[in-house]
Design a protein around this motif. Structure first.
Motif, PDB file in Angstrom:
ATOM      1  N   PHE A  48      -2.543  78.983 150.389  1.00 40.34           N
ATOM      2  CA  PHE A  48      -3.566  78.547 150.178  1.00 40.34           C
ATOM      3  C   PHE A  48      -4.332  77.986 149.258  1.00 40.34           C
ATOM      4  O   PHE A  48      -5.090  79.139 149.134  1.00 40.34           O
ATOM      5  CB  PHE A  48      -4.817  78.135 151.437  1.00 40.34           C
ATOM      6  N   ASP A  87      -4.410  71.121 161.283  1.00 43.04           N
ATOM      7  CA  ASP A  87      -5.555  72.326 161.203  1.00 43.04           C
ATOM      8  C   ASP A  87      -6.779  71.690 161.265  1.00 43.04           C
ATOM      9  O   ASP A  87      -7.568  71.838 161.895  1.00 43.04           O
ATOM     10  CB  ASP A  87      -5.329  73.166 160.442  1.00 43.04           C
ATOM     11  N   SER A 146       0.391  71.797 158.229  1.00 39.22           N
ATOM     12  CA  SER A 146      -0.759  72.377 157.160  1.00 39.22           C
ATOM     13  C   SER A 146      -0.719  72.784 155.939  1.00 39.22           C
ATOM     14  O   SER A 146      -0.018  73.695 156.370  1.00 39.22           O
ATOM     15  CB  SER A 146      -2.210  73.090 158.366  1.00 39.22           C
ATOM     16  N   ALA A 147      -1.323  72.839 154.974  1.00 38.53           N
ATOM     17  CA  ALA A 147      -1.169  73.285 153.520  1.00 38.53           C
ATOM     18  C   ALA A 147      -1.876  74.399 153.912  1.00 38.53           C
ATOM     19  O   ALA A 147      -1.968  75.411 153.387  1.00 38.53           O
ATOM     20  CB  ALA A 147      -1.451  72.121 152.692  1.00 38.53           C
ATOM     21  N   LYS A 148      -2.921  74.620 155.001  1.00 35.35           N
ATOM     22  CA  LYS A 148      -3.605  75.671 155.050  1.00 35.35           C
ATOM     23  C   LYS A 148      -2.940  76.814 155.503  1.00 35.35           C
ATOM     24  O   LYS A 148      -2.505  77.751 155.851  1.00 35.35           O
ATOM     25  CB  LYS A 148      -4.667  75.518 155.615  1.00 35.35           C
ATOM     26  N   VAL A 179      -7.418  73.105 144.009  1.00 31.43           N
ATOM     27  CA  VAL A 179      -6.719  72.511 142.973  1.00 31.43           C
ATOM     28  C   VAL A 179      -7.604  72.082 142.371  1.00 31.43           C
ATOM     29  O   VAL A 179      -7.962  71.013 142.968  1.00 31.43           O
ATOM     30  CB  VAL A 179      -5.256  71.923 143.729  1.00 31.43           C
ATOM     31  N   GLY A 198      -5.691  63.268 147.770  1.00 35.35           N
ATOM     32  CA  GLY A 198      -6.402  63.891 148.674  1.00 35.35           C
ATOM     33  C   GLY A 198      -5.878  63.947 149.492  1.00 35.35           C
ATOM     34  O   GLY A 198      -6.370  64.832 150.811  1.00 35.35           O
ATOM     35  N   VAL A 199      -4.682  63.519 149.917  1.00 39.67           N
ATOM     36  CA  VAL A 199      -4.268  64.139 151.079  1.00 39.67           C
ATOM     37  C   VAL A 199      -3.308  65.179 151.107  1.00 39.67           C
ATOM     38  O   VAL A 199      -3.215  65.826 152.363  1.00 39.67           O
ATOM     39  CB  VAL A 199      -2.885  62.844 151.791  1.00 39.67           C
ATOM     40  N   GLY A 200      -3.349  66.288 150.169  1.00 37.35           N
ATOM     41  CA  GLY A 200      -2.939  67.567 150.317  1.00 37.35           C
ATOM     42  C   GLY A 200      -1.277  68.013 149.417  1.00 37.35           C
ATOM     43  O   GLY A 200      -1.106  68.589 149.551  1.00 37.35           O
ATOM     44  N   LYS A 201      -1.347  67.073 148.537  1.00 34.05           N
ATOM     45  CA  LYS A 201       0.396  66.958 148.317  1.00 34.05           C
ATOM     46  C   LYS A 201       0.013  68.005 147.381  1.00 34.05           C
ATOM     47  O   LYS A 201       1.056  68.919 147.563  1.00 34.05           O
ATOM     48  CB  LYS A 201       0.258  65.650 147.311  1.00 34.05           C
ATOM     49  N   THR A 202      -0.607  68.592 146.805  1.00 31.95           N
ATOM     50  CA  THR A 202      -0.277  69.644 145.281  1.00 31.95           C
ATOM     51  C   THR A 202      -0.446  70.858 146.049  1.00 31.95           C
ATOM     52  O   THR A 202      -0.207  71.805 145.901  1.00 31.95           O
ATOM     53  CB  THR A 202      -1.766  69.674 144.519  1.00 31.95           C
ATOM     54  N   THR A 203      -1.650  70.876 147.365  1.00 31.10           N
ATOM     55  CA  THR A 203      -1.621  72.186 148.019  1.00 31.10           C
ATOM     56  C   THR A 203      -0.422  72.779 148.866  1.00 31.10           C
ATOM     57  O   THR A 203      -0.970  73.471 149.131  1.00 31.10           O
ATOM     58  CB  THR A 203      -3.119  71.733 149.061  1.00 31.10           C
ATOM     59  N   ASN A 216       0.127  65.442 156.748  1.00 28.67           N
ATOM     60  CA  ASN A 216      -0.954  66.881 156.750  1.00 28.67           C
ATOM     61  C   ASN A 216      -2.255  67.081 157.000  1.00 28.67           C
ATOM     62  O   ASN A 216      -3.088  66.042 157.252  1.00 28.67           O
ATOM     63  CB  ASN A 216      -0.660  67.122 155.153  1.00 28.67           C
ATOM     64  N   LYS A 217      -2.629  68.262 157.080  1.00 28.09           N
ATOM     65  CA  LYS A 217      -3.836  69.209 157.935  1.00 28.09           C
ATOM     66  C   LYS A 217      -3.961  69.197 159.015  1.00 28.09           C
ATOM     67  O   LYS A 217      -5.136  68.336 160.053  1.00 28.09           O
ATOM     68  CB  LYS A 217      -4.509  67.569 157.051  1.00 28.09           C
ATOM     69  N   GLU A 265      -2.831  58.720 141.011  1.00 32.52           N
ATOM     70  CA  GLU A 265      -3.008  57.813 142.673  1.00 32.52           C
ATOM     71  C   GLU A 265      -3.492  57.186 141.732  1.00 32.52           C
ATOM     72  O   GLU A 265      -3.033  56.009 142.656  1.00 32.52           O
ATOM     73  CB  GLU A 265      -3.803  58.635 144.037  1.00 32.52           C
TER      74      GLU A 265
END
Ligand code: GDP
Ligand code: MG
Length: 178
Positions: A32, A124, A154-156, A36, A17-22, A121-122, A69
């Motif tokens: 964005f 934003d 930010s992956a966003k 995923v 959930g940390v945003g690796k794939t994103t 990450n994140k 994970e």
């Protein structure tokens, strides 16, 4: 004779959930993707890039945990052949930051020290006035990892996402030429 190309395998690790794939979708597709899926099984992405002062085209094969994970017992296979690591935590969840130490242990028990980058990450989602993870916290973790850099991404919005891979690639290139 053509200019030779270089190939590096990278693994991106960190809690679910940390945003690796994103982050990878943002890096590869410049967008964005909020949907995923967390499928079981590894998968990888391929990226060709150039780095400053190097003529050669570089190919990255970036492996994503894809739901693994949760399954420590399968992950050692995933690290085989890696030349660099991206450690990712979520700036809005402190436990994901604390767990990076465990990810480092696992990686290094499996393949030893590798050039790496630390990513919060994140960006934003965080208020710069009241950061959960202070600059001091992140700097001491960066030193513990012996990471070549720390980025807040930010992956966003896409901020600093390219820098992560550029920096790591330059570092892997430098080490492979020694
Ligand atoms: P992974 O388990 O580490 O691969 O995490 P995912 O890429 O599946 O992302 C987990 C959730 O966080 C998803 O709902 C994403 O849309 C969201 N997410 C990822 N990166 C960011 C970001 O930089 N900002 C925001 N606001 N959400 C993000
Ligand atoms: Mg994922």
């Amino acid at each position: 004779m053509g200019v030779p190309s270089f190939f590096y395998k990278i693994c991106i690790v960190g809690n679910f959930g940390v945003g690796k794939t994103t982050l990878l979708h943002q890096y590869l597709d410049k967008r964005f993707n909020p949907n995923v899926t967390s499928t079981i099984g590894s998968h990888f992405f391929v990226k060709h890039l150039k780095i400053p002062n190097v003529k050669n085209l570089i190919t990255l094969q970036i492996w994503d945990l894809a739901g693994q994970e949760h399954f420590k017992w399968v992950r050692h296979v995933f690290y085989k052949g890696a030349k660099g690591i991206v450690y990712v935590f979520d700036l809005s969840r402190k436990n994901t930051f604390e767990d990076i130490v465990g990810w480092k242990k696992e990686v290094e028990n499996s393949i030893g020290f590798l050039p790496n980058v630390l990513v919060g990450n994140k960006l934003d989602l965080v208020n710069s006035e009241e950061k959960l993870i202070t600059d001091q916290d992140s700097d001491s973790l960066r030193q513990h990892l012996d990471a070549c850099a720390y980025y807040e991404t930010s992956a966003k919005t896409g901020i600093s996402v390219n820098d992560v891979f550029k920096k790591l690639t330059s570092e892997m290139y430098k080490i492979s030429r020694k």
